[in-house]
Design a protein around this motif. Structure first.
Motif, PDB file in Angstrom:
ATOM      1  N   SER B   1      68.993 -34.389  22.774  1.00  0.00           N
ATOM      2  CA  SER B   1      68.377 -33.594  21.714  1.00  0.00           C
ATOM      3  C   SER B   1      68.126 -34.464  20.505  1.00  0.00           C
ATOM      4  CB  SER B   1      69.325 -32.459  21.371  1.00  0.00           C
ATOM      5  OG  SER B   1      68.769 -31.616  20.397  1.00  0.00           O
ATOM      6  N   GLN B   2      67.286 -34.042  19.634  1.00  0.00           N
ATOM      7  CA  GLN B   2      66.939 -34.843  18.463  1.00  0.00           C
ATOM      8  C   GLN B   2      66.871 -33.943  17.252  1.00  0.00           C
ATOM      9  OE1 GLN B   2      62.739 -35.987  18.282  1.00  0.00           O
ATOM     10  NE2 GLN B   2      62.454 -34.844  20.173  1.00  0.00           N
ATOM     11  N   GLN B   3      66.929 -34.578  16.108  1.00  0.00           N
ATOM     12  CA  GLN B   3      66.923 -33.813  14.864  1.00  0.00           C
ATOM     13  C   GLN B   3      65.505 -33.670  14.345  1.00  0.00           C
ATOM     14  OE1 GLN B   3      69.918 -35.047  11.974  1.00  0.00           O
ATOM     15  NE2 GLN B   3      68.383 -34.957  10.386  1.00  0.00           N
ATOM     16  N   LYS B  26      60.948 -37.156  16.546  1.00  0.00           N
ATOM     17  CA  LYS B  26      60.703 -38.540  16.963  1.00  0.00           C
ATOM     18  C   LYS B  26      60.305 -38.724  18.425  1.00  0.00           C
ATOM     19  CE  LYS B  26      63.269 -41.093  13.442  1.00  0.00           C
ATOM     20  NZ  LYS B  26      63.331 -40.009  12.466  1.00  0.00           N
ATOM     21  N   THR B  27      60.889 -37.942  19.323  1.00  0.00           N
ATOM     22  CA  THR B  27      60.589 -38.163  20.731  1.00  0.00           C
ATOM     23  C   THR B  27      59.983 -36.903  21.343  1.00  0.00           C
ATOM     24  OG1 THR B  27      62.815 -37.525  21.414  1.00  0.00           O
ATOM     25  CG2 THR B  27      62.441 -39.850  20.931  1.00  0.00           C
ATOM     26  N   ASP B  66      51.677 -29.973  17.027  1.00  0.00           N
ATOM     27  CA  ASP B  66      50.810 -31.104  17.344  1.00  0.00           C
ATOM     28  C   ASP B  66      51.684 -32.173  17.997  1.00  0.00           C
ATOM     29  OD1 ASP B  66      49.194 -33.380  17.408  1.00  0.00           O
ATOM     30  OD2 ASP B  66      48.200 -32.877  15.522  1.00  0.00           O
ATOM     31  N   THR B  67      51.671 -32.207  19.300  1.00  0.00           N
ATOM     32  CA  THR B  67      52.561 -33.144  20.011  1.00  0.00           C
ATOM     33  C   THR B  67      52.118 -34.583  19.830  1.00  0.00           C
ATOM     34  OG1 THR B  67      51.317 -32.702  22.034  1.00  0.00           O
ATOM     35  CG2 THR B  67      53.382 -31.487  21.726  1.00  0.00           C
ATOM     36  N   ALA B  90      64.095 -26.880  15.074  1.00  0.00           N
ATOM     37  CA  ALA B  90      64.995 -27.480  16.064  1.00  0.00           C
ATOM     38  C   ALA B  90      64.172 -27.881  17.274  1.00  0.00           C
ATOM     39  CB  ALA B  90      66.108 -26.500  16.441  1.00  0.00           C
ATOM     40  N   PRO B  91      63.748 -29.156  17.317  1.00  0.00           N
ATOM     41  CA  PRO B  91      63.059 -29.632  18.516  1.00  0.00           C
ATOM     42  C   PRO B  91      64.058 -29.751  19.659  1.00  0.00           C
ATOM     43  CG  PRO B  91      63.261 -31.391  16.877  1.00  0.00           C
ATOM     44  CD  PRO B  91      63.922 -30.195  16.306  1.00  0.00           C
TER      45      PRO B  91
END
Lengths: 114, 112
Positions: B1-3, B26-27, B66-67, B90-91
Motif C-alpha cells: 500500500s502507499q500513502q 506514487k505507484t 487520472d492514472t 487512500a490509494p
C-alpha cells in the motif's frame, strides 16, 4: 446502533503504565484494524486481524499487542506507555479485508500519556 | 500500500462555493478511496473509484482519477457548513491485504 465502538473514549495515564483499549463491531465483518493518528493528523495502520488471525503487523513497538478473542472484537494492549504514544487510536472493520473494501471506523480513543 | 498526499493542506470557502481537493500517489493502483473526518470523530467512507474509471459521482461529490498523472481530485459542489471536515484519500494498490495508508488530509472550512 453503533457499528464500530471503542472504549474508553478518553484515556489519560502516566508514563510507564499499562493500558488497554477495546473495540467491538456489530457489522458481521471478518476483518478489523487498529490505526494511530498523530498530532499532525497522519493516520497509519498498526495491525489487522482477519477472523482472529493477524494479517497485517506494521513496524510497531512490541509494547503494543493486539488481541482478538473473536472476530467481532479487537483489543489493543499497550505496555510501559511512553510520551510518544499519545495519539488518537482508531479501530476499523471491513467485510473480508480485501482491497477496495470500505472500512468502517470507530469514534477513536484519545490517549494522553503524561 | 502507499500513502496519498492531499493538497491543499487547508481550504477555506464560503457556503455555496465549490471545493476541490487533490490527491497524488506514487505507484500504480487498483482503486482509490476518499474519506471524511469530522472534528473529533472517526473517518467516514465517501466514495471509491477504480483504476479503470475516470470519473464518479455521488450526490454533491465528484471524484476524478487520472492514472497517467497518478492523481485524483474530489469536488464538493454547493458546499454547506456541514461539509467542514478533513478529507483524506487512500490509494490502494499492490497486494496489500486491505491495507490503507492515509496522508495528512485537507482541512476544509466552509463559512456560513
Amino acid at each position: 446502533d453503533t457499528a464500530v465502538s471503542q472504549t474508553p473514549k478518553y484515556l489519560v495515564t502516566q508514563m510507564g503504565n499499562d493500558k488497554s483499549i477495546k473495540c467491538e463491531q456489530n457489522l458481521g465483518h471478518d476483518t478489523m484494524y487498529w490505526y494511530k493518528q498523530d498530532s499532525k493528523k497522519f493516520l497509519k495502520i498498526m495491525f489487522s486481524y482477519n477472523n482472529k488471525e493477524l494479517i497485517i503487523n506494521e513496524t510497531v513497538p512490541n509494547r503494543f499487542s493486539p488481541k482478538s478473542p473473536d472476530k467481532a472484537h479487537l483489543n489493543l494492549h499497550i505496555n510501559s506507555l511512553e510520551l510518544g504514544d499519545s495519539a488518537v487510536y482508531f479501530c476499523a472493520s471491513s467485510l473480508t479485508g480485501l482491497q477496495g473494501e470500505t472500512q468502517y471506523f470507530g469514534p477513536g480513543t484519545r490517549l494522553l500519556v503524561l | 500500500s502507499q500513502q496519498g498526499e492531499e493538497d491543499p493542506q487547508a481550504l477555506s470557502i464560503q457556503e455555496g462555493e465549490n471545493a476541490t481537493m487533490n490527491c497524488s500517489y506514487k505507484t500504480s493502483i487498483n482503486n482509490l478511496q476518499w474519506y471524511r473526518q469530522n472534528s473529533g470523530r472517526g473517518l467516514v467512507h465517501l466514495i471509491l473509484i477504480r483504476s479503470n474509471e475516470r470519473e464518479k459521482h455521488s450526490g454533491r461529490l465528484r471524484v476524478t482519477l487520472d492514472t497517467s498523472k497518478k492523481s485524483s481530485s474530489l469536488l464538493i459542489t454547493a458546499s454547506r457548513a456541514a461539509d467542514t471536515a478533513s478529507y483524506f484519500c487512500a490509494p490502494d494498490g499492490g497486494t496489500s491485504y486491505g491495507k490503507l495508508t492515509f496522508g495528512q488530509g485537507t482541512i476544509l472550512t466552509v463559512h456560513p
